[in-house]
Scaffold this motif. Sequence first.
Motif, PDB file in Angstrom:
ATOM      1  N   TYR A 250       0.817  -1.208   0.000  1.00 13.78           N
ATOM      2  CA  TYR A 250       0.000   0.000   0.000  1.00 13.78           C
ATOM      3  C   TYR A 250       0.856   1.266   0.000  1.00 13.78           C
ATOM      4  O   TYR A 250       0.335   2.366   0.046  1.00 13.78           O
ATOM      5  CB  TYR A 250      -0.962  -0.004   1.195  1.00 13.78           C
TER       6      TYR A 250
ATOM      7  N   ASN B 165       2.484   2.780   2.127  1.00 14.05           N
ATOM      8  CA  ASN B 165       2.038   3.638   3.213  1.00 14.05           C
ATOM      9  C   ASN B 165       3.215   3.920   4.130  1.00 14.05           C
ATOM     10  O   ASN B 165       3.735   3.018   4.775  1.00 14.05           O
ATOM     11  CB  ASN B 165       0.909   2.935   3.974  1.00 14.05           C
TER      12      ASN B 165
ATOM     13  N   PHE C  75       2.408   3.930   8.366  1.00 13.30           N
ATOM     14  CA  PHE C  75       1.983   2.754   9.112  1.00 13.30           C
ATOM     15  C   PHE C  75       3.012   2.412  10.180  1.00 13.30           C
ATOM     16  O   PHE C  75       4.149   2.850  10.139  1.00 13.30           O
ATOM     17  CB  PHE C  75       1.768   1.567   8.175  1.00 13.30           C
TER      18      PHE C  75
ATOM     19  N   GLN D   6      -4.723  -2.914   9.144  1.00 10.46           N
ATOM     20  CA  GLN D   6      -3.663  -3.358   8.238  1.00 10.46           C
ATOM     21  C   GLN D   6      -3.813  -4.834   7.927  1.00 10.46           C
ATOM     22  O   GLN D   6      -3.646  -5.266   6.790  1.00 10.46           O
ATOM     23  CB  GLN D   6      -2.289  -3.067   8.858  1.00 10.46           C
TER      24      GLN D   6
END
Length: 129
Positions: free
Chosen positions: A67, A69, A72, A81
């Motif tokens: 993702y 990200n 996170f 998640q």
Amino acid sequence: QIELYRFFLDHMYLEHGGWNLIFYTGKKQLTLDAEEWSNVHSSNCRIVKGRPDLSYLVPNIIFGNEYENETFSLWEQSEEQNICVKGLHDDIMKTWGMMYCGGSKEVISALRGISIDYNIDLHIDSFAW
């Protein structure tokens, strides 16, 4: 064993397209000189003293990569998640794999469970020759 760890540091190739996480659980004190520490931590390699909770570390690693990200948390359990990772298509999950070198029955059991739960290949090696 500290000797195996030292051998790895001297001969490792760090895959720059992924993460290299080393969890040191040896009994001997782990010490790095300034150059070794700089070489390891200026790359995508991290050395962590102790054993992590693999049940959420592995899905967190996948989440962070798939993702893309950057906010996170790698080290904290996140049901959001986990749900995202379980929703990934099988074609994506086939690109993931885990490798464990060691003899801990506890770690092997945890990794086998993760392998089944997330459909991730697992390769186990030990030096129990």
